[in-house]
Design a protein around this motif. Sequence first.
Motif, PDB file in Angstrom:
ATOM      1  N   ALA A 151      55.064  87.901 118.119  1.00 21.84           N
ATOM      2  CA  ALA A 151      56.652  88.108 118.094  1.00 21.84           C
ATOM      3  C   ALA A 151      57.142  87.679 116.870  1.00 21.84           C
ATOM      4  O   ALA A 151      57.844  88.523 116.232  1.00 21.84           O
ATOM      5  N   CYS A 152      56.801  86.539 116.284  1.00 23.91           N
ATOM      6  CA  CYS A 152      57.421  86.134 115.156  1.00 23.91           C
ATOM      7  C   CYS A 152      57.049  87.295 113.852  1.00 23.91           C
ATOM      8  O   CYS A 152      57.716  87.532 113.117  1.00 23.91           O
ATOM      9  N   ARG A 153      55.774  87.358 113.892  1.00 23.59           N
ATOM     10  CA  ARG A 153      55.224  88.370 112.709  1.00 23.59           C
ATOM     11  C   ARG A 153      55.974  89.836 112.891  1.00 23.59           C
ATOM     12  O   ARG A 153      56.451  90.273 111.749  1.00 23.59           O
ATOM     13  N   ASN A 154      56.253  90.000 114.200  1.00 25.10           N
ATOM     14  CA  ASN A 154      57.146  91.393 114.359  1.00 25.10           C
ATOM     15  C   ASN A 154      58.515  91.637 114.032  1.00 25.10           C
ATOM     16  O   ASN A 154      59.029  92.394 113.580  1.00 25.10           O
ATOM     17  N   ALA A 155      59.054  90.114 114.042  1.00 19.90           N
ATOM     18  CA  ALA A 155      60.583  90.264 113.725  1.00 19.90           C
ATOM     19  C   ALA A 155      60.822  89.665 112.476  1.00 19.90           C
ATOM     20  O   ALA A 155      61.850  90.223 111.852  1.00 19.90           O
ATOM     21  N   LEU A 156      59.867  89.174 111.453  1.00 20.95           N
ATOM     22  CA  LEU A 156      60.478  88.536 110.195  1.00 20.95           C
ATOM     23  C   LEU A 156      60.015  89.805 109.210  1.00 20.95           C
ATOM     24  O   LEU A 156      58.944  90.249 109.426  1.00 20.95           O
ATOM     25  N   SER A 157      60.995  90.234 108.453  1.00 21.54           N
ATOM     26  CA  SER A 157      60.849  91.249 107.620  1.00 21.54           C
ATOM     27  C   SER A 157      60.457  90.325 106.134  1.00 21.54           C
ATOM     28  O   SER A 157      61.449  90.663 105.139  1.00 21.54           O
ATOM     29  N   LYS A 158      59.623  89.894 106.053  1.00 19.19           N
ATOM     30  CA  LYS A 158      59.109  89.024 104.874  1.00 19.19           C
ATOM     31  C   LYS A 158      57.938  89.851 104.372  1.00 19.19           C
ATOM     32  O   LYS A 158      56.985  90.219 105.053  1.00 19.19           O
ATOM     33  N   GLU A 159      57.369  89.565 103.192  1.00 23.89           N
ATOM     34  CA  GLU A 159      56.085  89.784 102.477  1.00 23.89           C
ATOM     35  C   GLU A 159      54.914  88.897 103.373  1.00 23.89           C
ATOM     36  O   GLU A 159      54.901  87.838 102.874  1.00 23.89           O
ATOM     37  N   LEU A 160      54.317  89.485 104.017  1.00 26.08           N
ATOM     38  CA  LEU A 160      53.487  88.892 104.753  1.00 26.08           C
ATOM     39  C   LEU A 160      52.093  88.878 104.235  1.00 26.08           C
ATOM     40  O   LEU A 160      51.398  89.777 103.703  1.00 26.08           O
ATOM     41  N   VAL A 161      51.511  87.839 103.529  1.00 27.46           N
ATOM     42  CA  VAL A 161      50.357  87.436 102.793  1.00 27.46           C
ATOM     43  C   VAL A 161      49.020  87.351 103.705  1.00 27.46           C
ATOM     44  O   VAL A 161      48.043  88.081 103.287  1.00 27.46           O
ATOM     45  N   PHE A 162      49.213  86.740 104.814  1.00 22.83           N
ATOM     46  CA  PHE A 162      48.057  86.226 105.578  1.00 22.83           C
ATOM     47  C   PHE A 162      48.445  86.042 106.991  1.00 22.83           C
ATOM     48  O   PHE A 162      49.528  85.524 107.359  1.00 22.83           O
ATOM     49  N   SER A 163      47.625  86.561 108.185  1.00 22.44           N
ATOM     50  CA  SER A 163      48.136  86.262 109.348  1.00 22.44           C
ATOM     51  C   SER A 163      46.590  86.230 110.189  1.00 22.44           C
ATOM     52  O   SER A 163      45.921  86.967 109.783  1.00 22.44           O
ATOM     53  N   ASP A 164      46.802  85.289 111.208  1.00 20.50           N
ATOM     54  CA  ASP A 164      45.738  85.371 112.327  1.00 20.50           C
ATOM     55  C   ASP A 164      46.350  85.108 113.623  1.00 20.50           C
ATOM     56  O   ASP A 164      47.595  84.877 113.343  1.00 20.50           O
ATOM     57  N   ARG A 165      45.681  84.754 114.651  1.00 18.62           N
ATOM     58  CA  ARG A 165      46.221  84.291 115.760  1.00 18.62           C
ATOM     59  C   ARG A 165      46.984  82.954 115.773  1.00 18.62           C
ATOM     60  O   ARG A 165      47.889  82.817 116.671  1.00 18.62           O
ATOM     61  N   ASP A 166      46.789  82.133 114.844  1.00 17.94           N
ATOM     62  CA  ASP A 166      47.273  80.752 114.730  1.00 17.94           C
ATOM     63  C   ASP A 166      48.420  80.634 113.725  1.00 17.94           C
ATOM     64  O   ASP A 166      49.356  79.743 113.737  1.00 17.94           O
TER      65      ASP A 166
END
Length: 77
Positions: free
Chosen positions: A18-33
């Motif tokens: 939910a946080c990933r979907n809401a923040l409009s910033k430059e995402l460099v890396f993500s995983d489930r944690d």
Amino acid sequence: MVSKARALHLATSINITACRNALSKELVFSDRDELFYSDASRYLYVFRYGVVSYFGYNQAEASQLLMEIKPFCEEWR
């Protein structure tokens, strides 16, 4: 002005999806944690276990970031 890295244990958990979907910033890396964002010389890490770490944000910007993340936190501290 010298920036300091800050790490805060804000909640028992943070909903990463939910946080990933809401923040409009430059995402460099993500995983489930975790999520890692970067823009210019500012950095933001959000961890599933309730920790948020940031660097390069002034106090007002950091407060705004935390308010953006708060709706996705369980048991906000």
